[in-house]
Scaffold this active site. Sequence first.
Site, PDB file in Angstrom:
ATOM      1  CD1 TRP A   1       4.546   3.627  -4.361  1.00  0.00           C
ATOM      2  CD2 TRP A   1       2.289   3.052  -4.736  1.00  0.00           C
ATOM      3  NE1 TRP A   1       3.789   3.744  -2.930  1.00  0.00           N
ATOM      4  CE2 TRP A   1       2.576   3.231  -3.116  1.00  0.00           C
ATOM      5  CE3 TRP A   1       1.091   2.724  -5.177  1.00  0.00           C
ATOM      6  CZ2 TRP A   1       1.406   3.217  -2.383  1.00  0.00           C
ATOM      7  CZ3 TRP A   1      -0.135   2.748  -4.329  1.00  0.00           C
ATOM      8  CH2 TRP A   1       0.225   2.784  -3.284  1.00  0.00           C
TER       9      TRP A   1
ATOM     10  CD  GLU B   1      12.990  10.083   6.542  1.00  0.00           C
ATOM     11  OE1 GLU B   1      13.088  10.150   5.471  1.00  0.00           O
ATOM     12  OE2 GLU B   1      12.137   9.430   7.394  1.00  0.00           O
ATOM     13  CG  ASP B   2      15.105   8.059   1.500  1.00  0.00           C
ATOM     14  OD1 ASP B   2      14.474   7.923   2.748  1.00  0.00           O
ATOM     15  OD2 ASP B   2      14.896   7.112   0.504  1.00  0.00           O
TER      16      ASP B   2
ATOM     17  CB  SER C   1       9.938   2.947   8.780  1.00  0.00           C
ATOM     18  OG  SER C   1       9.208   2.575   7.375  1.00  0.00           O
ATOM     19  CB  ALA C   2       5.689   5.836   6.723  1.00  0.00           C
TER      20      ALA C   2
ATOM     21  CE  LYS D   1       8.971   9.019   8.331  1.00  0.00           C
ATOM     22  NZ  LYS D   1      10.046   8.075   7.801  1.00  0.00           N
TER      23      LYS D   1
ATOM     24  CB  SER E   1       1.871   6.738  -1.660  1.00  0.00           C
ATOM     25  OG  SER E   1       3.010   6.871  -0.564  1.00  0.00           O
TER      26      SER E   1
ATOM     27  CE  LYS F   1      13.208   8.135  -3.465  1.00  0.00           C
ATOM     28  NZ  LYS F   1      14.592   8.700  -3.612  1.00  0.00           N
TER      29      LYS F   1
ATOM     30  CB  THR G   1      12.859  -1.262   0.591  1.00  0.00           C
ATOM     31  OG1 THR G   1      13.351  -0.310   1.388  1.00  0.00           O
ATOM     32  CG2 THR G   1      12.985  -2.459   1.172  1.00  0.00           C
TER      33      THR G   1
ATOM     34  CB  ILE H   1       3.943   9.962   1.091  1.00  0.00           C
ATOM     35  CG1 ILE H   1       4.962  11.281   1.217  1.00  0.00           C
ATOM     36  CG2 ILE H   1       2.480  10.116   1.232  1.00  0.00           C
ATOM     37  CD1 ILE H   1       4.778  12.069   1.961  1.00  0.00           C
ATOM     38  CB  SER H   2       0.910   6.775   4.881  1.00  0.00           C
ATOM     39  OG  SER H   2      -0.042   7.426   4.276  1.00  0.00           O
ATOM     40  NE  ARG H   3       0.634  -0.234   2.459  1.00  0.00           N
ATOM     41  CZ  ARG H   3       0.410  -1.398   3.303  1.00  0.00           C
ATOM     42  NH1 ARG H   3      -0.827  -2.047   3.143  1.00  0.00           N
ATOM     43  NH2 ARG H   3       1.271  -1.866   4.120  1.00  0.00           N
TER      44      ARG H   3
ATOM     45  CG  ASP I   1      13.069   6.396   6.375  1.00  0.00           C
ATOM     46  OD1 ASP I   1      12.053   5.815   6.437  1.00  0.00           O
ATOM     47  OD2 ASP I   1      13.497   6.643   5.177  1.00  0.00           O
ATOM     48  CG  LEU I   2      13.263   0.053   6.908  1.00  0.00           C
ATOM     49  CD1 LEU I   2      14.632  -0.625   7.224  1.00  0.00           C
ATOM     50  CD2 LEU I   2      12.331  -0.975   7.322  1.00  0.00           C
ATOM     51  CG  ASP I   3      10.909   1.800   3.167  1.00  0.00           C
ATOM     52  OD1 ASP I   3      11.153   0.473   3.040  1.00  0.00           O
ATOM     53  OD2 ASP I   3       9.818   1.984   3.464  1.00  0.00           O
TER      54      ASP I   3
ATOM     55  CE  LYS J   1       3.500   0.188  -2.989  1.00  0.00           C
ATOM     56  NZ  LYS J   1       4.309   0.192  -1.515  1.00  0.00           N
TER      57      LYS J   1
END
Length: 224
Positions: free
Chosen positions: A29, A175-176, A120-121, A151, A56, A49, A21, A51-53, A13-15, A82
């Site tokens: 948000w 993942e976080d 990453s999403a 996810k 979210s 966290k 980030t 979850i897609s844009r 995962d990235l963020d 956003k």
Amino acid sequence: MTKFSDIKGFAFDLDGVIADTARFHGQAWHQTADEVGTTWTEELAESLKGISRMDSLQLILDHGDHADSFSEKDKELLATKKNLNYQKLIETLTPEDILPGMLEFIRSADDNGYKMSIASASKNAPLILKQLGLTEYFVGIVDPATLHAGKPDPEIFVRAAEVLGLAPTAVIGLEDSSAGIDSINGAGQVSLGIGDDKVLSKATLNFKQTSLVTLENIKNKMTN
Ligand code: BG6
Ligand code: MG
């Protein structure tokens, strides 16, 4: 149980895993929540966290009981706004913003012949990796626009293993988010959670912070 010696690659995962980030997503948000009249809480921030844009945004609207007050067009406009606010924040990213220990971990995985991909999403992932100077380490990035489900559905991590050309059992997913851990587990990979072990209780392996993620520490937590 998967042995450490079976592992040939990592799906990241990235963020919140490679770069900090998650706080920029939170900031952007938070502005949206203020605009639509939803009370911003730490709990709401945590639930977004991974979850897609658009999902979210829907969660933010639902949280304030405004599910029916915005048309599809309004939602598109809110999500675009956003993202523009978020992109202003990530424009400032440099290699200095890689989370503690992650550059060292990525380099050592690379030196030891492990293959790496990004699950990453975020549609901003290619831009963020470029800003951080990390693009060259990854054999591929799953394009979230091509997914049928985000996810916690396993699809993104299944695809990340395909990008690596590896069986899921040869991959550790990092993942976080709780949604991300569910996705990794569903894909049949070893899940490595970074953060609070109560939030990430379903992770196979848990590390409190990125600085503790090393090949040696992972090996010590697994059977060899
Ligand atoms: C995930 C983040 O990585 O990407 C979420 O954890 C974010 O918070 C999602 O909503 C989508 O990101 P983007 O950059 O495409 O809006
Ligand atoms: Mg994340």
